[in-house]
Design a protein around this motif. Structure first.
Motif, PDB file in Angstrom:
ATOM      1  N   HIS A  71       0.830  -1.202   0.000  1.00 34.85           N
ATOM      2  CA  HIS A  71       0.000   0.000   0.000  1.00 34.85           C
ATOM      3  C   HIS A  71       0.866   1.253   0.000  1.00 34.85           C
ATOM      4  N   CYS A  74       2.480   1.813  -3.369  1.00 29.41           N
ATOM      5  CA  CYS A  74       1.524   2.344  -4.334  1.00 29.41           C
ATOM      6  C   CYS A  74       1.197   3.806  -4.017  1.00 29.41           C
ATOM      7  N   TYR A  77       3.858   6.274  -5.294  1.00 28.86           N
ATOM      8  CA  TYR A  77       3.943   6.425  -6.749  1.00 28.86           C
ATOM      9  C   TYR A  77       2.637   7.073  -7.217  1.00 28.86           C
ATOM     10  N   CYS A  80      -0.027   5.285  -9.540  1.00 22.54           N
ATOM     11  CA  CYS A  80      -0.656   4.142  -8.878  1.00 22.54           C
ATOM     12  C   CYS A  80      -1.647   4.620  -7.821  1.00 22.54           C
ATOM     13  N   ASP A  81      -1.288   5.657  -7.084  1.00 25.07           N
ATOM     14  CA  ASP A  81      -2.175   6.192  -6.060  1.00 25.07           C
ATOM     15  C   ASP A  81      -3.461   6.730  -6.691  1.00 25.07           C
ATOM     16  N   SER A  84      -5.531   3.802  -7.977  1.00 20.90           N
ATOM     17  CA  SER A  84      -6.136   3.017  -6.897  1.00 20.90           C
ATOM     18  C   SER A  84      -7.407   3.671  -6.382  1.00 20.90           C
ATOM     19  N   PHE A  89      -7.211  -0.753  -5.140  1.00 19.93           N
ATOM     20  CA  PHE A  89      -5.788  -0.942  -4.886  1.00 19.93           C
ATOM     21  C   PHE A  89      -5.222  -2.148  -5.617  1.00 19.93           C
ATOM     22  N   TYR A  93      -2.204  -1.846  -8.262  1.00 23.06           N
ATOM     23  CA  TYR A  93      -0.898  -2.402  -7.914  1.00 23.06           C
ATOM     24  C   TYR A  93      -0.456  -3.411  -8.968  1.00 23.06           C
TER      25      TYR A  93
END
Length: 100
Positions: A71, A74, A77, A80-81, A84, A89, A93
């Motif tokens: 978590h 992620c 970055y 990715c955040d 998500s 998520f 990921y």
């Protein structure tokens, strides 16, 4: 409602007058040292030491679970955040870092 507000204002005004009233005997204007000190028993009544945690709790403070590490990876970055938040998520990921 207005009467309650008026009562509160009067109470606060009286409290301010009582707290700000100067003592005619004390001309220095500063509080005496005796009025600041409190007994040790009284101080301990509201200041409590934190109890020691168990070994398991100390272990959890230092070592994070693999899922929590993923978590954080992620979250650090930005693409990715952002993804998500949109699709979840697990899928975000997998897209950026592979299978988990």
């Amino acid at each position: 409602m207005r009467s309650l507000l008026a009562l509160l204002m009067v109470t606060l005004a009286l409290a301010a007058l009582c707290c700000c009233e100067e003592d005619p005997k004390d001309l220095s204007g500063s509080p005496r040292a005796a009025s600041i000190k409190i007994k040790k028993e009284v101080a301990n009544a509201f200041v409590k030491r934190q109890k020691r945690s168990s070994l398991y709790e100390r272990y959890l403070e230092y070592y994070k679970s693999p899922m929590e590490q993923m978590h954080e990876q992620c979250e650090n970055y930005p693409p990715c955040d952002y993804l998500s938040d949109q699709i979840g998520f697990a899928m975000a990921y997998n897209r950026f870092f592979g299978r988990y």
